[in-house]
Design a protein around this motif. Sequence first.
Motif, short mmCIF file in Angstrom:
data_model
loop_
_atom_site.label_atom_id
_atom_site.label_comp_id
_atom_site.label_asym_id
_atom_site.label_seq_id
_atom_site.Cartn_x
_atom_site.Cartn_y
_atom_site.Cartn_z
N LEU A 7 27.83 94.09 36.48
CA LEU A 7 27.15 93.10 35.65
C LEU A 7 27.46 93.44 34.20
N ARG A 131 16.19 95.15 32.28
CA ARG A 131 16.42 93.75 31.94
C ARG A 131 16.05 92.86 33.13
N TYR A 133 16.68 89.53 35.39
CA TYR A 133 17.78 88.67 35.81
C TYR A 133 17.27 87.63 36.81
N ASN A 134 18.04 86.57 36.95
CA ASN A 134 17.79 85.63 38.03
C ASN A 134 18.25 86.28 39.34
N TYR A 137 21.59 85.27 40.97
CA TYR A 137 22.75 85.85 40.30
C TYR A 137 23.00 87.28 40.78
N VAL A 138 21.92 88.06 40.89
CA VAL A 138 22.05 89.45 41.33
C VAL A 138 22.52 89.51 42.78
N SER A 169 24.96 97.22 34.83
CA SER A 169 24.01 97.72 35.81
C SER A 169 24.25 99.20 36.07
N ARG A 247 17.65 84.22 28.36
CA ARG A 247 17.54 85.59 27.85
C ARG A 247 17.06 85.68 26.41
N GLY A 280 22.67 82.36 29.17
CA GLY A 280 21.95 83.42 29.87
C GLY A 280 20.74 82.89 30.60
N LEU A 282 17.79 82.19 32.92
CA LEU A 282 17.05 83.16 33.71
C LEU A 282 16.22 82.49 34.80
#
Length: 323
Positions: A7, A131, A133-134, A137-138, A169, A247, A280, A282
């Motif tokens: 990431l 942080r 994240y959605n 996405y992860v 990450s 973000r 970005g 989210l």
Amino acid sequence: MVKALKLLINKKNMFSFFNRRNTKPDIPNWASFFENSEYSIFIYEIENYFNKLKIQFEVYDGIIITSQNEFGLTNLGLSNVAQICKQDQPKNYKVIIKDHFNSLIEANKFEIEFEKKVDNFDEVKKYIGVRLYNEEYVDYTGKEFTIGKEFEGDIYSMIVFDFPHSISSIKPEQIKNWGKSIDELFEIGIQNIKEKYPLTITKEDFNTFDIWFVNSDHFFTPNILFDIENLKNLSGTNGLLIGIPHRHSAIIYPIENLEIVKAMNGIFPAIHNMNIEGPGSLSNKVFWYKDEIFTEIPYKIQDGKLQFFPPENFLKMLNELNT
């Protein structure tokens, strides 16, 4: 060696409130916020940048697939840089694209050197962050290569390295020699980000009611959720409505009275549109925060109409306001 599924994101950014969406049949879904002419210029400048570097590439579904290069990656996302370009003028796309990808090159150089000292916790501690994240996405990039926790709704809280030019990450194998628990790393990361990135919180007139608007040009504005209990001046008697669409922004509305009904009709569409626009992106979710609990308030916007599906405890609170 190519670093897969990392990431890694350029830290140059900007944001705005509302989306000017105009989907055209010859523009792919990932870039549907562009006008035809904007998209043509964007793709031209992308091709021009990589051709000048003499890097072979293909553009496929919002991703550039490249040959061996200085980025340290073979798959480079286009969505964020496209959103940044959209919020500027086409004449500036060339510079925005150049800065974006040059930052990735600088980030890769930094990380190559950083890898030599990654086992030394005292050396790396200052770079540790957390942080949001959605989660989709992860999942797409590989959750198994990250260290994190489910936060709420579609939001995933991840331990990261916050480098000068990028955010990366932290992989499970990288923490083995640190002698720290995941909870300790979360505590360190949250505190590091709080100290490095002060938040700007302003009271804004939003149509016929006020909101607290949190915004900044860094990537950690949504981290206000980790500190919400300490911001007593933002509190409402009946909790808060909170949205973290991307973000750079958060919207917070203190619930005091039945004005909440009017506020919901303005806040929910705004969060929805800001999430689409990015950069970005989210979450398009809206949460009710009360007594240290985040509760999602489901909704949908269809054919220009907004519908709510509030949970029972939220409805109970509204009914009590009405008595």
